[in-house]
Design a protein around this motif. Structure first.
Motif, PDB file in Angstrom:
ATOM      1  N   UNK A   1       4.716  -1.208   1.164  1.00 42.83           N
ATOM      2  CA  UNK A   1       3.926  -0.747   0.025  1.00 42.83           C
ATOM      3  C   UNK A   1       3.405  -1.955  -0.745  1.00 42.83           C
ATOM      4  N   UNK A   2       2.351  -1.752  -1.516  1.00 44.44           N
ATOM      5  CA  UNK A   2       1.825  -2.840  -2.341  1.00 44.44           C
ATOM      6  C   UNK A   2       2.895  -3.332  -3.303  1.00 44.44           C
ATOM      7  N   UNK A   3       3.672  -2.424  -3.841  1.00 43.89           N
ATOM      8  CA  UNK A   3       4.751  -2.804  -4.768  1.00 43.89           C
ATOM      9  C   UNK A   3       5.722  -3.772  -4.096  1.00 43.89           C
ATOM     10  N   UNK A   4       6.130  -3.464  -2.870  1.00 47.69           N
ATOM     11  CA  UNK A   4       7.057  -4.339  -2.155  1.00 47.69           C
ATOM     12  C   UNK A   4       6.408  -5.671  -1.789  1.00 47.69           C
ATOM     13  N   UNK A   5       5.134  -5.640  -1.434  1.00 48.33           N
ATOM     14  CA  UNK A   5       4.415  -6.883  -1.126  1.00 48.33           C
ATOM     15  C   UNK A   5       4.383  -7.788  -2.361  1.00 48.33           C
ATOM     16  N   UNK A   6       4.128  -7.206  -3.516  1.00 49.56           N
ATOM     17  CA  UNK A   6       4.054  -7.996  -4.746  1.00 49.56           C
ATOM     18  C   UNK A   6       5.413  -8.591  -5.111  1.00 49.56           C
TER      19      UNK A   6
ATOM     20  N   UNK B   1       5.595 -17.405  -5.984  1.00 47.07           N
ATOM     21  CA  UNK B   1       5.557 -17.641  -7.421  1.00 47.07           C
ATOM     22  C   UNK B   1       4.599 -16.754  -8.208  1.00 47.07           C
ATOM     23  N   UNK B   2       4.213 -15.630  -7.649  1.00 51.68           N
ATOM     24  CA  UNK B   2       3.360 -14.696  -8.389  1.00 51.68           C
ATOM     25  C   UNK B   2       4.124 -14.164  -9.594  1.00 51.68           C
ATOM     26  N   UNK B   3       3.507 -14.226 -10.748  1.00 52.35           N
ATOM     27  CA  UNK B   3       4.153 -13.731 -11.961  1.00 52.35           C
ATOM     28  C   UNK B   3       4.346 -12.222 -11.878  1.00 52.35           C
TER      29      UNK B   3
ATOM     30  N   UNK C   1      -5.422  -4.770   3.371  1.00 51.07           N
ATOM     31  CA  UNK C   1      -5.340  -6.236   3.402  1.00 51.07           C
ATOM     32  C   UNK C   1      -6.476  -6.841   2.587  1.00 51.07           C
ATOM     33  N   UNK C   2      -7.693  -6.391   2.836  1.00 58.28           N
ATOM     34  CA  UNK C   2      -8.856  -6.923   2.118  1.00 58.28           C
ATOM     35  C   UNK C   2      -8.761  -6.655   0.612  1.00 58.28           C
ATOM     36  N   UNK C   3      -8.372  -5.447   0.260  1.00 57.60           N
ATOM     37  CA  UNK C   3      -8.286  -5.077  -1.156  1.00 57.60           C
ATOM     38  C   UNK C   3      -7.203  -5.889  -1.868  1.00 57.60           C
ATOM     39  N   UNK C   4      -6.060  -6.064  -1.216  1.00 53.83           N
ATOM     40  CA  UNK C   4      -4.989  -6.845  -1.833  1.00 53.83           C
ATOM     41  C   UNK C   4      -5.429  -8.295  -2.032  1.00 53.83           C
ATOM     42  N   UNK C   5      -6.081  -8.863  -1.026  1.00 52.09           N
ATOM     43  CA  UNK C   5      -6.521 -10.253  -1.161  1.00 52.09           C
ATOM     44  C   UNK C   5      -7.571 -10.417  -2.259  1.00 52.09           C
ATOM     45  N   UNK C   6      -8.470  -9.462  -2.391  1.00 57.27           N
ATOM     46  CA  UNK C   6      -9.454  -9.537  -3.483  1.00 57.27           C
ATOM     47  C   UNK C   6      -8.747  -9.537  -4.835  1.00 57.27           C
TER      48      UNK C   6
ATOM     49  N   UNK D   1      -1.701  -4.288  -8.602  1.00 56.69           N
ATOM     50  CA  UNK D   1      -1.549  -3.002  -7.903  1.00 56.69           C
ATOM     51  C   UNK D   1      -2.691  -2.055  -8.257  1.00 56.69           C
ATOM     52  N   UNK D   2      -3.009  -1.959  -9.533  1.00 57.45           N
ATOM     53  CA  UNK D   2      -4.103  -1.080  -9.969  1.00 57.45           C
ATOM     54  C   UNK D   2      -5.444  -1.559  -9.418  1.00 57.45           C
TER      55      UNK D   2
END
Length: 101
Positions: free
Chosen positions: A57-62, A70-72, A30-35, A80-81
């Motif tokens: 997964x992060x891919x599915x979250x994105x 509206x995330x490009x 959670x913290x890493x994704x928000x950063x 993700x990286x």
């Protein structure tokens, strides 16, 4: 005995923590994704993460963030990286702090 296999004899145990009993890694994710998202002016609340994104997964979250906020999609790979690098850094810091050499 070949040299490449000598390390196997030094391993005494392998521990898998699949339920968060030893390490609550989902907080790290959670913290890493928000950063990573903050670089682009986006954020998800902890409550929102627990209700909507937890376990994905992060891919599915994105993909969901693109659809809902509206995330490009062109940023998916970068975020993700970046999330992975931040998460790996947190993991390494934990290991250096709590696991004896």
């Amino acid at each position: 005995m070949q040299r490449g296999f000598s390390i196997v004899t030094k391993i005494k145990a392998v521990i898998f923590d699949m339920d968060g009993m030893l390490i609550e890694a989902k907080d790290w994710h959670y913290d890493a994704l928000n950063k990573a998202l903050n670089l682009f002016g986006l954020e998800i609340t902890r409550q929102e993460h627990q209700i909507v994104y937890d376990g994905l997964s992060t891919k599915d979250k994105l993909i969901m963030l693109s659809r809902d906020k509206g995330l490009s999609q062109s940023l998916h790979e970068f975020i993700n990286d970046d999330e992975t690098k931040i998460y790996d850094g947190n993991s390494q810091q934990f290991l250096q702090t709590y696991v004896p050499p």
